[in-house]
Design a protein around this motif. Structure first.
Motif, PDB file in Angstrom:
ATOM      1  N   THR A  41       0.809  -1.221   0.000  1.00 62.63           N
ATOM      2  CA  THR A  41       0.000   0.000   0.000  1.00 62.63           C
ATOM      3  C   THR A  41       0.844   1.274   0.000  1.00 62.63           C
ATOM      4  O   THR A  41       0.336   2.338  -0.337  1.00 62.63           O
ATOM      5  N   GLY A  42       2.093   1.162   0.449  1.00 65.51           N
ATOM      6  CA  GLY A  42       2.938   2.341   0.585  1.00 65.51           C
ATOM      7  C   GLY A  42       2.683   3.117   1.862  1.00 65.51           C
ATOM      8  O   GLY A  42       3.346   4.118   2.136  1.00 65.51           O
ATOM      9  N   HIS A  43       1.713   2.660   2.664  1.00 61.91           N
ATOM     10  CA  HIS A  43       1.415   3.350   3.924  1.00 61.91           C
ATOM     11  C   HIS A  43       2.576   3.205   4.900  1.00 61.91           C
ATOM     12  O   HIS A  43       3.219   2.153   4.964  1.00 61.91           O
ATOM     13  N   ILE A  44       2.785   4.253   5.673  1.00 62.15           N
ATOM     14  CA  ILE A  44       3.858   4.259   6.662  1.00 62.15           C
ATOM     15  C   ILE A  44       3.233   4.398   8.041  1.00 62.15           C
ATOM     16  O   ILE A  44       2.350   5.234   8.255  1.00 62.15           O
ATOM     17  N   GLN A  45       3.702   3.557   8.953  1.00 62.78           N
ATOM     18  CA  GLN A  45       3.265   3.644  10.342  1.00 62.78           C
ATOM     19  C   GLN A  45       4.492   3.768  11.232  1.00 62.78           C
ATOM     20  O   GLN A  45       5.588   3.343  10.855  1.00 62.78           O
ATOM     21  N   ILE A  46       4.278   4.359  12.413  1.00 67.65           N
ATOM     22  CA  ILE A  46       5.364   4.420  13.384  1.00 67.65           C
ATOM     23  C   ILE A  46       4.925   3.686  14.651  1.00 67.65           C
ATOM     24  O   ILE A  46       3.753   3.707  15.016  1.00 67.65           O
ATOM     25  N   PHE A  47       5.885   3.015  15.254  1.00 65.93           N
ATOM     26  CA  PHE A  47       5.669   2.316  16.511  1.00 65.93           C
ATOM     27  C   PHE A  47       6.511   3.018  17.561  1.00 65.93           C
ATOM     28  O   PHE A  47       7.704   3.263  17.345  1.00 65.93           O
ATOM     29  N   GLU A  48       5.873   3.345  18.690  1.00 70.00           N
ATOM     30  CA  GLU A  48       6.586   4.012  19.767  1.00 70.00           C
ATOM     31  C   GLU A  48       6.009   3.576  21.097  1.00 70.00           C
ATOM     32  O   GLU A  48       4.873   3.108  21.166  1.00 70.00           O
ATOM     33  N   SER A  49       6.785   3.733  22.141  1.00 71.30           N
ATOM     34  CA  SER A  49       6.330   3.414  23.479  1.00 71.30           C
ATOM     35  C   SER A  49       6.079   4.717  24.226  1.00 71.30           C
ATOM     36  O   SER A  49       6.955   5.579  24.307  1.00 71.30           O
ATOM     37  N   LEU A  50       4.868   4.854  24.750  1.00 74.32           N
ATOM     38  CA  LEU A  50       4.473   6.046  25.493  1.00 74.32           C
ATOM     39  C   LEU A  50       4.067   5.658  26.907  1.00 74.32           C
ATOM     40  O   LEU A  50       3.550   4.563  27.129  1.00 74.32           O
ATOM     41  N   ARG A  51       4.308   6.549  27.851  1.00 74.76           N
ATOM     42  CA  ARG A  51       3.980   6.266  29.255  1.00 74.76           C
ATOM     43  C   ARG A  51       2.534   5.838  29.431  1.00 74.76           C
ATOM     44  O   ARG A  51       2.245   4.869  30.118  1.00 74.76           O
ATOM     45  N   ALA A  52       1.616   6.562  28.838  1.00 71.92           N
ATOM     46  CA  ALA A  52       0.190   6.314  29.065  1.00 71.92           C
ATOM     47  C   ALA A  52      -0.330   5.065  28.366  1.00 71.92           C
ATOM     48  O   ALA A  52      -1.204   4.385  28.884  1.00 71.92           O
ATOM     49  N   ASN A  53       0.199   4.738  27.178  1.00 72.99           N
ATOM     50  CA  ASN A  53      -0.395   3.675  26.363  1.00 72.99           C
ATOM     51  C   ASN A  53       0.464   2.429  26.205  1.00 72.99           C
ATOM     52  O   ASN A  53       0.017   1.486  25.599  1.00 72.99           O
ATOM     53  N   GLY A  54       1.720   2.470  26.601  1.00 72.69           N
ATOM     54  CA  GLY A  54       2.622   1.380  26.249  1.00 72.69           C
ATOM     55  C   GLY A  54       3.004   1.533  24.787  1.00 72.69           C
ATOM     56  O   GLY A  54       3.055   2.638  24.262  1.00 72.69           O
ATOM     57  N   VAL A  55       3.240   0.432  24.093  1.00 73.33           N
ATOM     58  CA  VAL A  55       3.636   0.505  22.682  1.00 73.33           C
ATOM     59  C   VAL A  55       2.390   0.767  21.829  1.00 73.33           C
ATOM     60  O   VAL A  55       1.392   0.086  21.955  1.00 73.33           O
ATOM     61  N   SER A  56       2.502   1.792  20.989  1.00 69.22           N
ATOM     62  CA  SER A  56       1.384   2.194  20.139  1.00 69.22           C
ATOM     63  C   SER A  56       1.823   2.263  18.683  1.00 69.22           C
ATOM     64  O   SER A  56       3.000   2.442  18.393  1.00 69.22           O
ATOM     65  N   LYS A  57       0.852   2.125  17.794  1.00 70.73           N
ATOM     66  CA  LYS A  57       1.082   2.212  16.349  1.00 70.73           C
ATOM     67  C   LYS A  57       0.272   3.390  15.833  1.00 70.73           C
ATOM     68  O   LYS A  57      -0.909   3.522  16.144  1.00 70.73           O
ATOM     69  N   TRP A  58       0.923   4.250  15.038  1.00 62.11           N
ATOM     70  CA  TRP A  58       0.261   5.423  14.486  1.00 62.11           C
ATOM     71  C   TRP A  58       0.504   5.491  12.991  1.00 62.11           C
ATOM     72  O   TRP A  58       1.588   5.167  12.527  1.00 62.11           O
ATOM     73  N   ASN A  59      -0.470   5.971  12.254  1.00 58.00           N
ATOM     74  CA  ASN A  59      -0.268   6.253  10.843  1.00 58.00           C
ATOM     75  C   ASN A  59       0.585   7.511  10.719  1.00 58.00           C
ATOM     76  O   ASN A  59       0.343   8.503  11.420  1.00 58.00           O
ATOM     77  N   TRP A  60       1.568   7.483   9.855  1.00 62.41           N
ATOM     78  CA  TRP A  60       2.422   8.647   9.632  1.00 62.41           C
ATOM     79  C   TRP A  60       1.581   9.828   9.156  1.00 62.41           C
ATOM     80  O   TRP A  60       1.808  10.968   9.562  1.00 62.41           O
ATOM     81  N   SER A  61       0.579   9.560   8.325  1.00 69.67           N
ATOM     82  CA  SER A  61      -0.272  10.644   7.822  1.00 69.67           C
ATOM     83  C   SER A  61      -1.029  11.320   8.970  1.00 69.67           C
ATOM     84  O   SER A  61      -1.200  12.538   8.974  1.00 69.67           O
ATOM     85  N   THR A  62      -1.454  10.560   9.965  1.00 71.59           N
ATOM     86  CA  THR A  62      -2.138  11.127  11.134  1.00 71.59           C
ATOM     87  C   THR A  62      -1.169  11.980  11.943  1.00 71.59           C
ATOM     88  O   THR A  62      -1.519  13.074  12.394  1.00 71.59           O
ATOM     89  N   PHE A  63       0.052  11.490  12.140  1.00 73.68           N
ATOM     90  CA  PHE A  63       1.089  12.235  12.857  1.00 73.68           C
ATOM     91  C   PHE A  63       1.264  13.620  12.223  1.00 73.68           C
ATOM     92  O   PHE A  63       1.351  14.627  12.917  1.00 73.68           O
ATOM     93  N   CYS A  64       1.293  13.647  10.902  1.00 71.52           N
ATOM     94  CA  CYS A  64       1.493  14.914  10.179  1.00 71.52           C
ATOM     95  C   CYS A  64       0.240  15.787  10.207  1.00 71.52           C
ATOM     96  O   CYS A  64       0.321  16.994  10.477  1.00 71.52           O
ATOM     97  N   LYS A  65      -0.937  15.191   9.948  1.00 74.47           N
ATOM     98  CA  LYS A  65      -2.188  15.963   9.909  1.00 74.47           C
ATOM     99  C   LYS A  65      -2.501  16.617  11.247  1.00 74.47           C
ATOM    100  O   LYS A  65      -2.968  17.745  11.299  1.00 74.47           O
ATOM    101  N   LYS A  66      -2.243  15.891  12.335  1.00 73.98           N
ATOM    102  CA  LYS A  66      -2.545  16.414  13.670  1.00 73.98           C
ATOM    103  C   LYS A  66      -1.403  17.276  14.223  1.00 73.98           C
ATOM    104  O   LYS A  66      -1.488  17.765  15.342  1.00 73.98           O
ATOM    105  N   LYS A  67      -0.362  17.433  13.413  1.00 71.32           N
ATOM    106  CA  LYS A  67       0.793  18.270  13.770  1.00 71.32           C
ATOM    107  C   LYS A  67       1.424  17.859  15.103  1.00 71.32           C
ATOM    108  O   LYS A  67       1.848  18.682  15.892  1.00 71.32           O
ATOM    109  N   TRP A  68       1.492  16.544  15.334  1.00 69.34           N
ATOM    110  CA  TRP A  68       2.110  16.069  16.567  1.00 69.34           C
ATOM    111  C   TRP A  68       3.583  16.431  16.625  1.00 69.34           C
ATOM    112  O   TRP A  68       4.171  16.483  17.689  1.00 69.34           O
ATOM    113  N   TYR A  69       4.187  16.714  15.469  1.00 74.68           N
ATOM    114  CA  TYR A  69       5.591  17.121  15.436  1.00 74.68           C
ATOM    115  C   TYR A  69       5.819  18.419  16.214  1.00 74.68           C
ATOM    116  O   TYR A  69       6.934  18.707  16.627  1.00 74.68           O
TER     117      TYR A  69
END
Length: 93
Positions: A41-69
């Motif tokens: 599909t060409g979709h990109i996801q990121i996996f990270e560990s966060l205090r509140a959620n443990g290991v989470s998976k996010w769509n790269w497009s969501t990371f960018c759209k929500k300006k989490w950067y």
């Protein structure tokens, strides 16, 4: 540069706790995420560990759209390099 599975993102957070962590560890970064690209599909996801959620998976497009950067002072992208691996490294896999 094109993303490939295994590339990483290094983050320098703006939060006070993260700044303290960097001081104590002597690191420029306080957080890391692994990037996965799905070839079909060409979709990109990121996996990270966060205090509140443990290991989470996010769509790269969501990371960018929500300006989490904007939560970070700095984000550094590092490519996975499988060339030139030593036998010592391969033995640890």
């Amino acid at each position: 540069a094109q993303v490939q599975s295994g590339d990483i993102l290094l983050f320098r957070s703006k939060e006070l706790g993260s700044k303290m962590q960097r001081v104590l560890t002597g690191s420029d970064y306080d957080h890391v995420a692994v990037m996965i690209k799905y070839p079909s599909t060409g979709h990109i996801q990121i996996f990270e560990s966060l205090r509140a959620n443990g290991v989470s998976k996010w769509n790269w497009s969501t990371f960018c759209k929500k300006k989490w950067y904007e939560n970070y002072e700095k984000i550094t992208y590092r490519k996975l390099n499988l060339y030139g691996q030593t036998s010592e490294f391969k033995d640890r896999e």
